[in-house]
Design an enzyme around this catalytic site. Structure first.
Site, short mmCIF file in Angstrom:
data_model
loop_
_atom_site.label_atom_id
_atom_site.label_comp_id
_atom_site.label_asym_id
_atom_site.label_seq_id
_atom_site.Cartn_x
_atom_site.Cartn_y
_atom_site.Cartn_z
N GLY A 88 8.05 6.54 4.67
CA GLY A 88 8.20 5.47 5.65
C GLY A 88 9.63 5.38 6.14
N MET A 92 -2.05 -4.21 3.81
CA MET A 92 -1.70 -5.14 2.73
C MET A 92 -2.33 -6.50 3.00
SD MET A 92 2.27 -4.23 2.08
CE MET A 92 2.85 -2.53 2.05
N GLY A 102 11.07 1.17 1.54
CA GLY A 102 12.50 1.23 1.24
C GLY A 102 12.88 1.04 -0.20
N MET A 141 -4.22 -1.64 0.23
CA MET A 141 -3.66 -2.44 -0.86
C MET A 141 -4.31 -3.82 -0.77
SD MET A 141 0.20 -0.99 -0.45
CE MET A 141 -0.15 -0.38 1.20
N SER A 186 4.59 6.98 7.23
CA SER A 186 3.98 5.67 7.02
C SER A 186 4.41 4.71 8.11
CB SER A 186 4.40 5.11 5.66
OG SER A 186 4.09 3.74 5.60
N PHE A 198 6.17 -2.95 -0.37
CA PHE A 198 7.30 -2.90 0.54
C PHE A 198 7.81 -1.48 0.71
CE2 PHE A 198 7.13 -6.98 -1.54
CZ PHE A 198 7.18 -7.85 -0.47
N ASP A 213 3.69 8.46 -2.78
CA ASP A 213 3.99 7.42 -1.79
C ASP A 213 5.01 6.46 -2.38
OD1 ASP A 213 3.93 5.43 0.14
OD2 ASP A 213 1.85 4.86 -0.21
C1 DX5 Z 1 4.49 0.80 -0.06
C2 DX5 Z 1 3.65 1.63 0.88
C3 DX5 Z 1 4.31 2.86 1.31
C4 DX5 Z 1 5.58 2.63 2.08
C5 DX5 Z 1 6.53 3.69 1.66
O1 DX5 Z 1 3.72 -0.20 -0.62
O2 DX5 Z 1 2.42 1.99 0.27
O3 DX5 Z 1 3.43 3.70 2.06
O4 DX5 Z 1 5.44 2.68 3.47
O5 DX5 Z 1 7.76 3.43 2.23
P1 DX5 Z 1 9.07 4.21 1.82
O6 DX5 Z 1 8.82 5.64 2.19
O7 DX5 Z 1 10.13 3.56 2.61
O8 DX5 Z 1 9.23 4.05 0.33
ZN ZN Z 2 1.17 3.57 1.30
#
Ligand code: DX5
Ligand code: ZN
Length: 233
Positions: free
Chosen positions: A208, A49, A156, A80, A21, A154, A186
């Protein structure tokens, strides 16, 4: 099923895929960061987003178009947004291959039709607290179901294991009815959680921070793939 107007290959339905991501990448050096994971990634997950559906802003079609010039990777765009219908055409023209819209915003059938007409692979995303029943009526006409394992907005955040029951439900119906649908997870995916999600039936793994937070992102992606194949976690 159409694989987008681009000809970029999403790969066989149901195959294990790692989708880094870009949300956790350095946005000031995005092309270089994508280049670092290209050999270890199957898809690139692009988090869009809008500041309404989620309390955060990221990127739009111009950034997708810029990235498109730097990589032939399949672009898996996670929208999103409260009003993706206004932007789907722009994403398709910018080089998106698949788009996922959230079922929580409604008019799902119309959005699937619109994605199909644009030649996009059609995905439906569900927040952690959105039940399986919200996606069940559409499973025979989508390419992908994205089960969020964190609340979107977000990177993390901590993986929510309780979502795995829903992943099992989706996998059960997809297999029972032999539907050509990929199941994506995800949020909080790493070498510990990816194998657990795989055991529940997921086959596309977005990561991500576990990848771009690593000193050598390509190694992190390879390690996640290896953890799934080893079934550890
Ligand atoms: C969160 C995103 C994810 C995000 C995941 O709203 O949709 O794709 O990048 O990040 P990690 O892998 O850090 O949870
Ligand atoms: Zn995502």
């Amino acid at each position: 099923m159409p694989s987008g107007g681009s000809g970029r290959d999403p790969g066989p339905v149901g195959a294990i895929r790692i989708a880094p991501s870009v949300l956790s990448a350095d946005f000031g050096a995005l092309a270089e960061q994508v280049g670092e994971v290209a050999a270890s990634a199957d898809w690139l997950h692009v988090d869009v987003m809008d500041g309404h559906f989620v309390p955060n802003l990221t990127l739009g079609p111009p950034v997708v178009a810029s990235l498109r010039r730097h990589t032939p990777l399949f672009f898996d765009c996670h929208l999103m947004m409260t009003n993706p219908e206004k932007y789907l055409k722009d994403f398709a023209e910018a080089g998106a291959d698949g788009c996922s819209v959230h079922v929580e915003i409604g008019h799902t059938a119309e959005l699937i039709t619109q994605m199909r007409e644009l030649g996009l692979r059609a995905g439906l995303a569900l927040n952690p607290d959105t039940p399986f029943e919200a996606v069940a009526p559409f499973l025979d006409r989508v390419d992908l179901v994205l089960c969020m394992t964190v609340f979107p907005g977000f990177g993390g955040q901590e993986f929510m294991a309780e979502v795995l029951d829903k992943v099992r439900q989706v996998r059960h119906v997809v297999d029972a009815d032999a539907l050509p649908v990929d199941i994506e997870v995800d949020g909080g995916i790493d070498v510990d959680t990816a194998p657990r999600a795989a055991a529940a039936g997921a086959n596309v793994f977005v990561a991500g921070s576990a990848i771009f937070g690593h000193e050598r992102p390509w190694e992190a992606a390879d390690q996640i793939r290896a953890s799934i194949h080893a079934g550890v976690g």
